[in-house]
Design a protein around this motif. Structure first.
Motif, PDB file in Angstrom:
ATOM      1  N   CYS A 210       7.452  79.102   6.671  1.00 53.70           N
ATOM      2  CA  CYS A 210       8.336  80.540   7.138  1.00 53.70           C
ATOM      3  C   CYS A 210       9.773  79.296   7.026  1.00 53.70           C
ATOM      4  O   CYS A 210      10.181  79.866   8.714  1.00 53.70           O
ATOM      5  CB  CYS A 210       7.599  80.288   8.660  1.00 53.70           C
ATOM      6  N   VAL A 211       9.817  78.237   6.910  1.00 55.10           N
ATOM      7  CA  VAL A 211      11.390  77.652   7.403  1.00 55.10           C
ATOM      8  C   VAL A 211      11.700  77.512   5.739  1.00 55.10           C
ATOM      9  O   VAL A 211      11.444  76.446   5.387  1.00 55.10           O
ATOM     10  CB  VAL A 211      11.661  76.020   8.301  1.00 55.10           C
ATOM     11  N   TYR A 212      12.957  77.458   5.756  1.00 53.99           N
ATOM     12  CA  TYR A 212      13.489  76.817   4.855  1.00 53.99           C
ATOM     13  C   TYR A 212      15.152  77.208   4.894  1.00 53.99           C
ATOM     14  O   TYR A 212      15.373  76.955   5.757  1.00 53.99           O
ATOM     15  CB  TYR A 212      14.122  78.689   3.628  1.00 53.99           C
ATOM     16  N   LYS A 213      15.580  75.593   3.384  1.00 56.25           N
ATOM     17  CA  LYS A 213      16.186  75.155   3.725  1.00 56.25           C
ATOM     18  C   LYS A 213      17.426  75.042   2.805  1.00 56.25           C
ATOM     19  O   LYS A 213      15.891  75.513   1.327  1.00 56.25           O
ATOM     20  CB  LYS A 213      16.539  73.454   4.144  1.00 56.25           C
ATOM     21  N   LYS A 214      18.656  74.837   2.449  1.00 52.77           N
ATOM     22  CA  LYS A 214      19.481  75.123   1.020  1.00 52.77           C
ATOM     23  C   LYS A 214      20.576  73.819   1.586  1.00 52.77           C
ATOM     24  O   LYS A 214      21.126  74.263   2.741  1.00 52.77           O
ATOM     25  CB  LYS A 214      20.397  76.247   1.789  1.00 52.77           C
ATOM     26  N   PHE A 215      21.313  73.262   0.811  1.00 51.16           N
ATOM     27  CA  PHE A 215      22.309  72.343   0.521  1.00 51.16           C
ATOM     28  C   PHE A 215      22.617  72.679  -0.441  1.00 51.16           C
ATOM     29  O   PHE A 215      22.683  73.045  -1.003  1.00 51.16           O
ATOM     30  CB  PHE A 215      21.754  70.903   0.407  1.00 51.16           C
ATOM     31  N   SER A 216      24.014  72.839   0.313  1.00 42.53           N
ATOM     32  CA  SER A 216      25.346  73.240  -0.791  1.00 42.53           C
ATOM     33  C   SER A 216      26.418  71.841  -0.055  1.00 42.53           C
ATOM     34  O   SER A 216      27.799  72.912   0.868  1.00 42.53           O
ATOM     35  CB  SER A 216      26.262  74.729  -0.165  1.00 42.53           C
ATOM     36  N   GLY A 217      26.487  71.356  -0.986  1.00 44.91           N
ATOM     37  CA  GLY A 217      27.708  69.390  -1.013  1.00 44.91           C
ATOM     38  C   GLY A 217      27.807  69.653   0.770  1.00 44.91           C
ATOM     39  O   GLY A 217      25.980  68.961   1.043  1.00 44.91           O
ATOM     40  N   SER A 218      28.234  69.220   1.306  1.00 46.56           N
ATOM     41  CA  SER A 218      28.282  68.433   2.837  1.00 46.56           C
ATOM     42  C   SER A 218      27.228  69.669   3.974  1.00 46.56           C
ATOM     43  O   SER A 218      27.400  69.219   4.609  1.00 46.56           O
ATOM     44  CB  SER A 218      28.864  68.307   3.714  1.00 46.56           C
ATOM     45  N   ILE A 219      27.562  70.619   3.908  1.00 49.17           N
ATOM     46  CA  ILE A 219      26.376  71.765   4.498  1.00 49.17           C
ATOM     47  C   ILE A 219      25.582  71.931   4.600  1.00 49.17           C
ATOM     48  O   ILE A 219      24.674  72.049   3.033  1.00 49.17           O
ATOM     49  CB  ILE A 219      26.885  73.994   4.185  1.00 49.17           C
ATOM     50  N   VAL A 220      24.914  72.342   5.542  1.00 55.64           N
ATOM     51  CA  VAL A 220      23.146  72.536   5.515  1.00 55.64           C
ATOM     52  C   VAL A 220      22.666  73.581   5.924  1.00 55.64           C
ATOM     53  O   VAL A 220      23.204  74.121   6.680  1.00 55.64           O
ATOM     54  CB  VAL A 220      22.014  71.207   5.666  1.00 55.64           C
ATOM     55  N   SER A 221      21.853  74.720   5.538  1.00 62.04           N
ATOM     56  CA  SER A 221      21.826  75.238   6.324  1.00 62.04           C
ATOM     57  C   SER A 221      20.151  76.037   6.274  1.00 62.04           C
ATOM     58  O   SER A 221      19.892  75.532   5.662  1.00 62.04           O
ATOM     59  CB  SER A 221      22.115  77.046   5.410  1.00 62.04           C
ATOM     60  N   PHE A 222      19.987  76.163   7.332  1.00 57.33           N
ATOM     61  CA  PHE A 222      18.430  76.677   7.864  1.00 57.33           C
ATOM     62  C   PHE A 222      18.217  77.995   7.626  1.00 57.33           C
ATOM     63  O   PHE A 222      18.883  79.086   9.005  1.00 57.33           O
ATOM     64  CB  PHE A 222      17.353  75.647   9.146  1.00 57.33           C
ATOM     65  N   LEU A 223      16.620  78.795   7.507  1.00 57.83           N
ATOM     66  CA  LEU A 223      16.411  80.059   7.731  1.00 57.83           C
ATOM     67  C   LEU A 223      14.954  79.593   8.404  1.00 57.83           C
ATOM     68  O   LEU A 223      14.321  79.145   7.951  1.00 57.83           O
ATOM     69  CB  LEU A 223      16.423  81.028   6.689  1.00 57.83           C
ATOM     70  N   ILE A 224      14.914  80.650   9.989  1.00 52.57           N
ATOM     71  CA  ILE A 224      13.242  80.402   9.630  1.00 52.57           C
ATOM     72  C   ILE A 224      12.908  82.352  10.128  1.00 52.57           C
ATOM     73  O   ILE A 224      13.464  82.811  10.721  1.00 52.57           O
ATOM     74  CB  ILE A 224      13.622  80.124  11.826  1.00 52.57           C
ATOM     75  N   LEU A 225      12.301  82.712   9.499  1.00 51.30           N
ATOM     76  CA  LEU A 225      11.297  84.098   9.681  1.00 51.30           C
ATOM     77  C   LEU A 225      10.389  84.149  10.753  1.00 51.30           C
ATOM     78  O   LEU A 225       8.634  82.375  10.654  1.00 51.30           O
ATOM     79  CB  LEU A 225      10.721  84.045   7.872  1.00 51.30           C
ATOM     80  N   TYR A 226      10.413  84.933  11.672  1.00 51.96           N
ATOM     81  CA  TYR A 226       9.266  85.638  12.655  1.00 51.96           C
ATOM     82  C   TYR A 226       8.712  86.234  12.121  1.00 51.96           C
ATOM     83  O   TYR A 226       9.343  87.815  12.805  1.00 51.96           O
ATOM     84  CB  TYR A 226       9.794  84.589  13.282  1.00 51.96           C
ATOM     85  N   VAL A 227       8.065  86.696  11.212  1.00 53.36           N
ATOM     86  CA  VAL A 227       7.656  87.727  10.908  1.00 53.36           C
ATOM     87  C   VAL A 227       8.871  88.850  10.418  1.00 53.36           C
ATOM     88  O   VAL A 227       8.930  88.685   9.302  1.00 53.36           O
ATOM     89  CB  VAL A 227       7.186  88.967  12.358  1.00 53.36           C
ATOM     90  N   ASP A 228       9.713  89.775  11.238  1.00 51.05           N
ATOM     91  CA  ASP A 228      10.922  90.565  10.756  1.00 51.05           C
ATOM     92  C   ASP A 228      11.776  89.897  11.092  1.00 51.05           C
ATOM     93  O   ASP A 228      12.679  90.755  11.203  1.00 51.05           O
ATOM     94  CB  ASP A 228      10.722  92.188  10.742  1.00 51.05           C
ATOM     95  N   ASP A 229      11.601  89.074  11.994  1.00 52.02           N
ATOM     96  CA  ASP A 229      13.392  88.108  12.859  1.00 52.02           C
ATOM     97  C   ASP A 229      13.256  87.193  12.291  1.00 52.02           C
ATOM     98  O   ASP A 229      12.702  85.949  11.223  1.00 52.02           O
ATOM     99  CB  ASP A 229      12.766  88.362  13.739  1.00 52.02           C
ATOM    100  N   ILE A 230      14.438  87.118  12.020  1.00 51.49           N
ATOM    101  CA  ILE A 230      15.300  85.616  11.339  1.00 51.49           C
ATOM    102  C   ILE A 230      16.046  85.501  12.077  1.00 51.49           C
ATOM    103  O   ILE A 230      16.644  85.715  12.207  1.00 51.49           O
ATOM    104  CB  ILE A 230      15.944  86.073   9.714  1.00 51.49           C
ATOM    105  N   GLN A 231      16.284  83.544  11.894  1.00 52.42           N
ATOM    106  CA  GLN A 231      17.334  82.882  12.485  1.00 52.42           C
ATOM    107  C   GLN A 231      17.495  82.129  11.327  1.00 52.42           C
ATOM    108  O   GLN A 231      17.171  81.481  10.791  1.00 52.42           O
ATOM    109  CB  GLN A 231      16.803  81.466  13.648  1.00 52.42           C
ATOM    110  N   ILE A 232      19.160  82.088  11.517  1.00 52.69           N
ATOM    111  CA  ILE A 232      19.889  81.706   9.993  1.00 52.69           C
ATOM    112  C   ILE A 232      20.941  80.391  11.141  1.00 52.69           C
ATOM    113  O   ILE A 232      21.518  80.604  12.065  1.00 52.69           O
ATOM    114  CB  ILE A 232      21.053  82.160  10.062  1.00 52.69           C
ATOM    115  N   ILE A 233      20.436  79.167  10.566  1.00 49.03           N
ATOM    116  CA  ILE A 233      21.590  77.755  11.451  1.00 49.03           C
ATOM    117  C   ILE A 233      22.074  77.444  10.268  1.00 49.03           C
ATOM    118  O   ILE A 233      21.619  76.923   9.581  1.00 49.03           O
ATOM    119  CB  ILE A 233      19.834  77.015  12.113  1.00 49.03           C
TER     120      ILE A 233
END
Length: 185
Positions: free
Chosen positions: A162-185
């Motif tokens: 339930c943890v996703y990551k994405k690299f875009s150049g020097s930017i890193v993004s994380f998504l955390i899914l908890y049932v129907d709530d999403i945290q974006i870092i």
């Protein structure tokens, strides 16, 4: 209730069909909630249509129910990393999350009370998408989310599904899914 039925219609959750021979549709019910602010004042009233999933039969109208959920230690670790690096943190609740899950099984449900028209009174709802209360609702939403988020270049963590990551150049993004709530870092 009207808002819920509008969401159901917009998401094409079911089609009305004649009841198939030998099939007993599961029931549904309305669940009502009051959403309050920090001071306890009522902000909104909410009506939620819920399927009586306890009447589903394994192997007939559902097979699998398992859906992963992010572990609290993973959430704490990512929040610590975000605080250390001064990353932005966003949180969102997906209002109609379960209505986005596609069903693989044939599930029939009675029409919701208060929304049955006389000309369709004998028909039942053949569900195309999941709704709250179905045994497979959480899993079908999770599978749909996983497929959709991968299209945006996110990679699912092998050890924490339930943890996703994405690299875009020097930017890193994380998504955390908890049932129907999403945290974006």
């Amino acid at each position: 209730m009207r808002s819920e039925m509008d969401s159901i219609s917009e998401n094409q959750v079911w089609t009305l069909v004649e009841p198939p021979e030998g099939i007993k549709p599961i029931g549904c019910k309305w669940v009502f909630k009051k959403k309050t602010d920090m001071d306890g004042n009522v902000q909104t009233y909410k009506g939620l249509l819920v399927a009586k999933g306890f009447r589903q039969i394994h192997g007939v109208d559902y097979d699998e129910t398992f859906s992963p959920v992010a572990m609290f230690k993973s959430i704490r670790i990512l929040l610590s990393i975000a605080a250390f690096h001064d990353y932005e943190i966003w949180q969102m609740d997906v209002k109609t999350a379960f209505l986005n899950g596609k069903l693989e099984e044939d599930v029939y449900m009675t029409q919701p009370e208060g929304f049955v028209t006389p000309e369709n009174a004998r028909k039942v709802c053949k569900l195309q998408r999941s709704i709250y209360g179905l045994k497979q609702a959480s899993q079908s939403w999770n599978l749909r989310f996983n497929d959709a988020i991968k299209e945006f270049g996110f990679i699912r963590n092998e050890d924490e599904p339930c943890v996703y990551k994405k690299f875009s150049g020097s930017i890193v993004s994380f998504l955390i899914l908890y049932v129907d709530d999403i945290q974006i870092i």
